[in-house]
Design a protein around this motif. Sequence first.
Motif, PDB file in Angstrom:
ATOM      1  N   HIS A 180       0.701  -1.141   0.075  1.00 16.20           N
ATOM      2  CA  HIS A 180       0.043  -0.035   0.018  1.00 16.20           C
ATOM      3  C   HIS A 180       0.882   1.293  -0.057  1.00 16.20           C
ATOM      4  O   HIS A 180       0.382   2.252  -0.278  1.00 16.20           O
TER       5      HIS A 180
ATOM      6  N   ASN B 257       1.462   3.331   2.007  1.00 18.12           N
ATOM      7  CA  ASN B 257       1.006   4.201   2.980  1.00 18.12           C
ATOM      8  C   ASN B 257       0.297   5.317   2.275  1.00 18.12           C
ATOM      9  O   ASN B 257       0.182   6.473   2.478  1.00 18.12           O
ATOM     10  N   SER B 258      -0.337   4.750   1.174  1.00 23.20           N
ATOM     11  CA  SER B 258      -0.729   5.841  -0.096  1.00 23.20           C
ATOM     12  C   SER B 258      -2.077   6.157   0.122  1.00 23.20           C
ATOM     13  O   SER B 258      -3.010   5.213  -0.076  1.00 23.20           O
ATOM     14  N   PHE B 259      -2.710   7.255   0.398  1.00 23.49           N
ATOM     15  CA  PHE B 259      -3.893   7.701   0.291  1.00 23.49           C
ATOM     16  C   PHE B 259      -4.473   7.522  -1.006  1.00 23.49           C
ATOM     17  O   PHE B 259      -5.847   7.239  -0.895  1.00 23.49           O
TER      18      PHE B 259
ATOM     19  N   LEU C  91      -5.581   3.778  -1.074  1.00 23.95           N
ATOM     20  CA  LEU C  91      -6.607   3.411  -0.156  1.00 23.95           C
ATOM     21  C   LEU C  91      -7.705   4.084  -0.899  1.00 23.95           C
ATOM     22  O   LEU C  91      -8.887   3.494  -0.733  1.00 23.95           O
TER      23      LEU C  91
END
Lengths: 167, 178
Positions: free
Chosen positions: B107, B109-111, B114
Amino acid sequence: METIAVYWESKVKVYSITHVTDLSLINLAFPIKATEELGKALMDLEDSVQRFELVTQDYVNSTLCQMNLFYDQSKQENAEKRMRKWAEKMQATVTSVSHLELIYLHGPHFQERFGIVDIVFSAFKDDNIKIITAGCAGTTIYLAVPDKTAVPATRILRQKFIIPATV
Amino acid sequence: MEIVLSKESPKISIGGIKFSEKLTHISLVKDTAEDSSIDDLLRLLAKRRINIPFLCHSSTLYASQRSCFCVSCENFPGVLSLLNFSSFSNLNIKVVPAVGTITLFPHKNSFQLLGQIIQTFGKFNIPIYSMSSSISAIALNTDFTSLDMVAENLQGVTSLPENHAPFRQEFCLKELHR
């Protein structure tokens, strides 16, 4: 095909136990029908908040969901402003909490082995450490705890698990 | 503040998508924040050697505790017998008998990723019973029979490597002793 893995260990081995501090949490209670809008809201945080640390979501009831989003506290003002704007559009409720800490541990085949999360929850219960949010998926266990709790909590976990430095 | 409503985004490259076996999803709500039912339940599940491949727990707000977890369908009768114990009978329990976990990785940590995932579920009215990120992946529980459709729709916003692994695992691991 059948594969058998056998772990003979008195204490469970983990790859690492780490923590991050100075996090904020946005709790968003939103109507399930607004899920598509939530996706847009999250994408809208990309530029101003840049990264999330942990995200969990579950059902509150048949029409309402809640999402817990943990991110760097220094971005709180921006994140909150954005999210409140979207919440209005989604008819959602935003609650914000700051000064939180996050512990994470991961280890071999955690998702396929019984009793791992019990070791953590039992240890924290014995030492009165409040778990604000836990997210366990794949090989990782994430635990959000109150301010200034991660260090003692991590110390406790290091007694319960074997980490590489002591293998 | 201006909100950008729609922006055509290119597909996001990911490393893979994985499906779990068929699982049963159990949600528990306790009205008091200071209750140890979930701790007790986890202990009993461990004693019975019942594995929990997914768990999401929250005692943040609303002065209540919410927990949900998945077990294999074969383990569900064992869980049910524990839930029928009197100490758990006052929990608000909801069971979804056949869910599957779809895991997308990494992921980063990607908005953006997401958001695209959540938006896709919403767009096609696919339920997300629960979700949690892990160190590198996002795991979402949905109806087991919807997994293929979800993966197909997610490929509208993500791109997979050419020779990606099959979505369904060809084997599963089970811990027998410790």
